[in-house]
Design a protein around this motif. Structure first.
Motif, mmCIF file in Angstrom:
data_model
loop_
_atom_site.group_PDB
_atom_site.id
_atom_site.type_symbol
_atom_site.label_atom_id
_atom_site.label_comp_id
_atom_site.label_asym_id
_atom_site.label_seq_id
_atom_site.Cartn_x
_atom_site.Cartn_y
_atom_site.Cartn_z
ATOM 1 N N ASN A 90 0.840 -1.215 0.000
ATOM 2 C CA ASN A 90 0.000 0.000 0.000
ATOM 3 C C ASN A 90 0.865 1.250 0.000
ATOM 4 O O ASN A 90 1.893 1.293 0.680
ATOM 5 N N ASP A 91 0.395 2.280 -0.687
ATOM 6 C CA ASP A 91 0.949 3.634 -0.578
ATOM 7 C C ASP A 91 2.478 3.698 -0.501
ATOM 8 O O ASP A 91 3.038 4.238 0.460
ATOM 9 N N PRO A 92 3.188 3.181 -1.509
ATOM 10 C CA PRO A 92 4.653 3.286 -1.471
ATOM 11 C C PRO A 92 5.137 4.735 -1.464
ATOM 12 O O PRO A 92 6.275 5.009 -1.079
ATOM 13 N N ASN A 93 4.257 5.656 -1.898
ATOM 14 C CA ASN A 93 4.625 7.081 -1.942
ATOM 15 C C ASN A 93 4.227 7.830 -0.670
ATOM 16 O O ASN A 93 4.249 9.058 -0.648
ATOM 17 N N ALA A 94 3.886 7.105 0.400
ATOM 18 C CA ALA A 94 3.532 7.781 1.652
ATOM 19 C C ALA A 94 4.784 8.345 2.322
ATOM 20 O O ALA A 94 5.817 7.674 2.398
ATOM 21 N N ILE A 95 4.666 9.583 2.792
ATOM 22 C CA ILE A 95 5.775 10.207 3.517
ATOM 23 C C ILE A 95 5.254 10.710 4.864
ATOM 24 O O ILE A 95 4.111 11.144 4.977
ATOM 25 N N ALA A 121 3.728 15.851 13.054
ATOM 26 C CA ALA A 121 4.000 14.936 11.945
ATOM 27 C C ALA A 121 2.720 14.246 11.542
ATOM 28 O O ALA A 121 1.845 14.010 12.376
ATOM 29 N N ARG A 122 2.610 13.953 10.252
ATOM 30 C CA ARG A 122 1.485 13.200 9.710
ATOM 31 C C ARG A 122 1.873 12.672 8.339
ATOM 32 O O ARG A 122 2.790 13.178 7.704
ATOM 33 N N MET A 123 1.162 11.631 7.920
ATOM 34 C CA MET A 123 1.435 11.051 6.604
ATOM 35 C C MET A 123 0.764 11.892 5.516
ATOM 36 O O MET A 123 -0.368 12.362 5.705
ATOM 37 N N VAL A 124 1.438 12.058 4.415
ATOM 38 C CA VAL A 124 0.799 12.558 3.191
ATOM 39 C C VAL A 124 1.372 11.751 2.021
ATOM 40 O O VAL A 124 2.340 11.008 2.191
ATOM 41 N N LEU A 125 0.773 11.909 0.856
ATOM 42 C CA LEU A 125 1.257 11.167 -0.308
ATOM 43 C C LEU A 125 2.127 12.063 -1.179
ATOM 44 O O LEU A 125 1.707 13.169 -1.561
ATOM 45 N N LEU A 126 3.329 11.580 -1.441
ATOM 46 C CA LEU A 126 4.236 12.313 -2.325
ATOM 47 C C LEU A 126 3.763 12.101 -3.757
ATOM 48 O O LEU A 126 3.683 10.965 -4.223
ATOM 49 N N PHE A 154 3.705 17.560 -2.733
ATOM 50 C CA PHE A 154 2.520 16.855 -2.244
ATOM 51 C C PHE A 154 1.359 17.847 -2.212
ATOM 52 O O PHE A 154 1.569 19.060 -2.346
ATOM 53 N N TYR A 155 0.151 17.336 -1.994
ATOM 54 C CA TYR A 155 -1.047 18.182 -2.067
ATOM 55 C C TYR A 155 -1.856 18.089 -0.790
ATOM 56 O O TYR A 155 -1.927 17.025 -0.156
ATOM 57 N N THR A 156 -2.496 19.216 -0.453
ATOM 58 C CA THR A 156 -3.253 19.263 0.794
ATOM 59 C C THR A 156 -4.182 20.471 0.802
ATOM 60 O O THR A 156 -4.282 21.223 -0.170
ATOM 61 N N ASN A 157 -4.829 20.663 1.956
ATOM 62 C CA ASN A 157 -5.721 21.805 2.165
ATOM 63 C C ASN A 157 -4.890 22.961 2.738
ATOM 64 O O ASN A 157 -4.168 22.775 3.731
ATOM 65 N N TYR A 158 -5.002 24.130 2.113
ATOM 66 C CA TYR A 158 -4.191 25.278 2.549
ATOM 67 C C TYR A 158 -4.668 25.889 3.866
ATOM 68 O O TYR A 158 -4.019 26.789 4.389
ATOM 69 N N GLU A 159 -5.832 25.427 4.367
ATOM 70 C CA GLU A 159 -6.295 25.937 5.666
ATOM 71 C C GLU A 159 -6.093 24.908 6.772
ATOM 72 O O GLU A 159 -6.573 25.078 7.889
ATOM 73 N N SER A 160 -5.372 23.837 6.459
ATOM 74 C CA SER A 160 -5.122 22.787 7.455
ATOM 75 C C SER A 160 -4.046 23.233 8.437
ATOM 76 O O SER A 160 -3.327 24.220 8.207
ATOM 77 N N ALA A 161 -3.926 22.466 9.512
ATOM 78 C CA ALA A 161 -2.871 22.756 10.502
ATOM 79 C C ALA A 161 -1.498 22.723 9.845
ATOM 80 O O ALA A 161 -0.664 23.613 10.047
ATOM 81 N N LYS A 162 -1.268 21.695 9.032
ATOM 82 C CA LYS A 162 0.061 21.559 8.412
ATOM 83 C C LYS A 162 0.389 22.745 7.518
ATOM 84 O O LYS A 162 1.522 23.221 7.482
ATOM 85 N N ALA A 163 -0.650 23.236 6.786
ATOM 86 C CA ALA A 163 -0.390 24.348 5.859
ATOM 87 C C ALA A 163 0.024 25.592 6.641
ATOM 88 O O ALA A 163 0.956 26.302 6.243
ATOM 89 N N LYS A 171 -13.300 20.760 5.628
ATOM 90 C CA LYS A 171 -12.562 21.873 6.246
ATOM 91 C C LYS A 171 -11.460 21.230 7.079
ATOM 92 O O LYS A 171 -11.538 21.148 8.306
ATOM 93 N N GLN A 172 -10.442 20.758 6.389
ATOM 94 C CA GLN A 172 -9.436 19.896 7.017
ATOM 95 C C GLN A 172 -8.829 20.517 8.275
ATOM 96 O O GLN A 172 -8.490 21.699 8.283
ATOM 97 N N SER A 173 -8.735 19.705 9.302
ATOM 98 C CA SER A 173 -8.161 20.037 10.617
ATOM 99 C C SER A 173 -9.107 20.850 11.512
ATOM 100 O O SER A 173 -8.763 21.125 12.660
ATOM 101 N N GLN A 174 -10.290 21.237 10.982
ATOM 102 C CA GLN A 174 -11.266 21.957 11.811
ATOM 103 C C GLN A 174 -12.182 20.950 12.514
ATOM 104 O O GLN A 174 -12.392 19.852 12.006
#
Ligand code: FMN
Length: 201
Positions: free
Chosen positions: A30-35, A48-53, A63-72, A127-130
């Motif tokens: 599964n998910d060899p591109n997980a970082i 820290a959290r997993m995302v897909l490269l 990688f791609y994500t929500n710009y209003e998330s905690a990580k962003a 609304k990621q991370s909310q």
């Protein structure tokens, strides 16, 4: 220092990373591109959290994500990040540290368009991370978005890529009796040449 050879051989760390990922795509279930993406918040507390490269470019990782998330928020305030990829099947690890910029142009549009419709609608709905009152509330939001955005929703303005331009990339491979091999590629700034150093395990 002995020259990197075998699985470590190469003049370009991005090519080595791509080669290792291509090998992992064959062996990982599964998910060899997980970082595991690591950031720090404004207090310096690591996260820290997993995302897909999604892209290994000639000089960066995306990688791609929500710009209003905690990580962003953490990526934007620090401008720096680290990540690690680990493949149990290959017993290998790649570690990356570098500078972060947003990828919110045509490349992000193209990647968003390549996702399944449900994933695109999900990106609009979450609304990621909310805080979320219930799963039902999220599904209701998905239904609302589905009704309003139709069959080809464009990329939300609050969703896109981050590009990590490394100043350090370390390749690690399991060795007998825990005498692992490690080669680190380092440079002071992204414009500099790389120095390659073998490290003790
Ligand atoms: C294998 C795996 C892959 C994931 N890939 C992504 C991803 O590509 N983008 C993303 O935003 N979240 C991804 N997630 C979810 C994140 O780990 C995390 O829960 C979410 O992004 C919120 O993180 P934050 O609150 O620190 O921003 C993934 C989770 C797992 C376990």
């Amino acid at each position: 220092m002995d020259k990197p050879s075998g699985k470590f051989a190469g003049n370009d760390p991005f090519e080595i990373a791509q080669r290792w990922l291509t090998e992992a795509e064959v062996t990982e279930p599964n998910d060899p591109n997980a970082i595991a993406l690591s950031t720090v918040d404004v207090d310096g507390l690591p996260n820290a959290r997993m995302v897909l490269l999604k892209e290994i470019e000639p000089a960066a990782f995306v990688f791609y994500t929500n710009y209003e998330s905690a990580k962003a928020g953490e990526l934007e305030s620090a401008g720096k990040a680290a990540f690690v990829m680990h493949w149990k099947t290959l017993r290998r690890q790649i570690r990356v540290r570098g500078l972060v910029t947003k990828e919110d142009g045509p490349q992000a549009d193209a990647y968003f368009a390549s996702r399944s419709l449900k994933s695109r609608l999900g990106a609009w709905a979450s609304k990621q991370s909310q805080p979320l009152s219930s799963r039902g509330a999220l599904l209701a939001e998905v239904a609302k978005i589905t009704a309003t955005k139709g069959a080809s929703p464009k990329r939300p303005p609050f969703w896109g890529g981050f590009r990590i331009t490394p100043v350090e990339i370390e390749f690690w491979a399991d060795g007998e009796f825990r005498l692992h091999d490690r080669f680190v590629w380092r440079r002071a700034t992204p414009g500099d040449d790389w120095t390659v150093i073998r490290l003790n395990p």
